[in-house]
Design a protein around this motif. Structure first.
Motif, PDB file in Angstrom:
ATOM      1  N   ARG A 178       0.687  -1.140  -0.012  1.00 30.42           N
ATOM      2  CA  ARG A 178      -0.170   0.040   0.235  1.00 30.42           C
ATOM      3  C   ARG A 178       0.350   1.342  -0.319  1.00 30.42           C
ATOM      4  O   ARG A 178       0.645   2.278  -0.965  1.00 30.42           O
ATOM      5  CB  ARG A 178      -1.153   0.051   0.822  1.00 30.42           C
ATOM      6  N   TRP A 230     -10.823   0.277  -0.854  1.00 30.43           N
ATOM      7  CA  TRP A 230     -10.856  -1.221  -0.665  1.00 30.43           C
ATOM      8  C   TRP A 230     -10.495  -1.964   0.303  1.00 30.43           C
ATOM      9  O   TRP A 230     -11.005  -2.711   0.625  1.00 30.43           O
ATOM     10  CB  TRP A 230      -9.327  -0.901  -1.141  1.00 30.43           C
ATOM     11  N   ASP A 231     -10.626  -0.846   1.774  1.00 31.27           N
ATOM     12  CA  ASP A 231     -10.430  -1.253   3.463  1.00 31.27           C
ATOM     13  C   ASP A 231     -11.990  -1.912   3.088  1.00 31.27           C
ATOM     14  O   ASP A 231     -11.962  -3.236   3.689  1.00 31.27           O
ATOM     15  CB  ASP A 231     -10.322  -0.588   3.773  1.00 31.27           C
ATOM     16  N   LEU A 262     -12.608  -4.801   0.776  1.00 25.83           N
ATOM     17  CA  LEU A 262     -11.615  -6.346   1.844  1.00 25.83           C
ATOM     18  C   LEU A 262     -12.509  -7.227   3.440  1.00 25.83           C
ATOM     19  O   LEU A 262     -13.030  -8.189   3.385  1.00 25.83           O
ATOM     20  CB  LEU A 262      -9.870  -6.315   1.908  1.00 25.83           C
ATOM     21  N   ALA A 263     -12.907  -5.760   3.993  1.00 25.13           N
ATOM     22  CA  ALA A 263     -13.505  -6.465   5.394  1.00 25.13           C
ATOM     23  C   ALA A 263     -15.328  -7.230   4.764  1.00 25.13           C
ATOM     24  O   ALA A 263     -15.609  -7.922   5.675  1.00 25.13           O
ATOM     25  CB  ALA A 263     -13.853  -4.699   6.045  1.00 25.13           C
ATOM     26  N   VAL A 308     -11.908 -11.193   4.018  1.00 28.64           N
ATOM     27  CA  VAL A 308     -10.121 -11.134   4.143  1.00 28.64           C
ATOM     28  C   VAL A 308      -9.721 -10.361   5.376  1.00 28.64           C
ATOM     29  O   VAL A 308     -10.109  -9.701   5.721  1.00 28.64           O
ATOM     30  CB  VAL A 308      -9.862 -10.321   2.834  1.00 28.64           C
ATOM     31  N   GLU A 360      -7.579  -8.845   8.043  1.00 35.26           N
ATOM     32  CA  GLU A 360      -7.065  -7.903   8.586  1.00 35.26           C
ATOM     33  C   GLU A 360      -5.343  -7.519   8.201  1.00 35.26           C
ATOM     34  O   GLU A 360      -4.828  -6.814   7.457  1.00 35.26           O
ATOM     35  CB  GLU A 360      -7.481  -7.488   9.788  1.00 35.26           C
ATOM     36  N   GLN A 383      -4.088  -9.257   6.464  1.00 33.50           N
ATOM     37  CA  GLN A 383      -3.555 -10.264   4.829  1.00 33.50           C
ATOM     38  C   GLN A 383      -4.223  -8.927   3.469  1.00 33.50           C
ATOM     39  O   GLN A 383      -4.356  -9.094   2.680  1.00 33.50           O
ATOM     40  CB  GLN A 383      -4.647 -11.283   4.161  1.00 33.50           C
ATOM     41  N   ARG A 384      -4.561  -8.038   4.438  1.00 34.73           N
ATOM     42  CA  ARG A 384      -5.479  -6.805   3.621  1.00 34.73           C
ATOM     43  C   ARG A 384      -4.268  -5.613   2.818  1.00 34.73           C
ATOM     44  O   ARG A 384      -5.316  -5.307   1.464  1.00 34.73           O
ATOM     45  CB  ARG A 384      -6.524  -5.615   4.408  1.00 34.73           C
ATOM     46  N   ASN A 385      -3.485  -6.410   3.092  1.00 30.66           N
ATOM     47  CA  ASN A 385      -1.913  -5.328   2.202  1.00 30.66           C
ATOM     48  C   ASN A 385      -1.313  -6.201   1.697  1.00 30.66           C
ATOM     49  O   ASN A 385      -0.134  -5.793   1.979  1.00 30.66           O
ATOM     50  CB  ASN A 385      -1.456  -4.277   3.450  1.00 30.66           C
TER      51      ASN A 385
END
Length: 156
Positions: free
Chosen positions: A18, A50-51, A54-55, A59, A61, A63-65
């Motif tokens: 990110r 995107w945050d 992904l939530a 996905v 937390e 692994q979200r980056n």
């Protein structure tokens, strides 16, 4: 038989996809695309979208980056993809970007334009490595840089 040209994506290994994608977005004048099927309102940050996306799709937390990408808003330049890897960069990168910051300029005018761009990207988190003076006819001069994770690239 005619050979077709291919489009391509440039991929960076990164510790923080990110942050590194944000650095390169600002250097190149690119944008973060929105998530699939999500309309990002004008003036909103696609990374916030995107945050949320992904939530919503579950996905975890931590692994979200794992990945990030940037695209040319005009649609002509390559997409740049950033993927998280555990290992550190251990040697000089074998491929690097040459960022054309002084097209058509020569001599001192060219080097002044490169220096101005160098100052701008250092403020974004780049590191200046070394300036190479013009050496006609083989080189018009350039500045070697590093991005925040140590990848070498040139202002050319």
């Amino acid at each position: 038989m005619a050979h077709e040209t291919r489009t391509f994506q440039v991929t960076f290994d990164a510790h923080d996809p990110r942050a590194l994608s944000t650095f390169w977005r600002d250097v190149l004048g690119y944008v973060h695309p929105g998530p699939p099927g999500v309309e990002v309102p004008e003036g909103s940050d696609p990374l916030d979208a995107w945050d949320e996306f992904l939530a919503r799709v579950g996905v975890p937390e931590d692994q979200r980056n794992n990945a990030s990408a940037i695209e040319d808003p005009a649609g002509t330049g390559p997409r740049v993809f950033f993927q998280r890897v555990p290992e550190s960069k251990t040697a000089k990168n074998r491929v690097h970007l040459d960022v054309r910051a002084a097209p058509g300029l020569q001599g001192e005018e060219r080097m002044a334009a490169l220096e101005a761009e160098c100052e701008r990207v250092v403020a974004l988190g780049a590191t200046r490595v070394r300036r190479f003076e013009p050496d006609p006819p083989m080189s018009n001069g350039f500045i070697v840089m590093q991005d925040p994770e140590g990848n070498e690239w040139c202002l050319d």
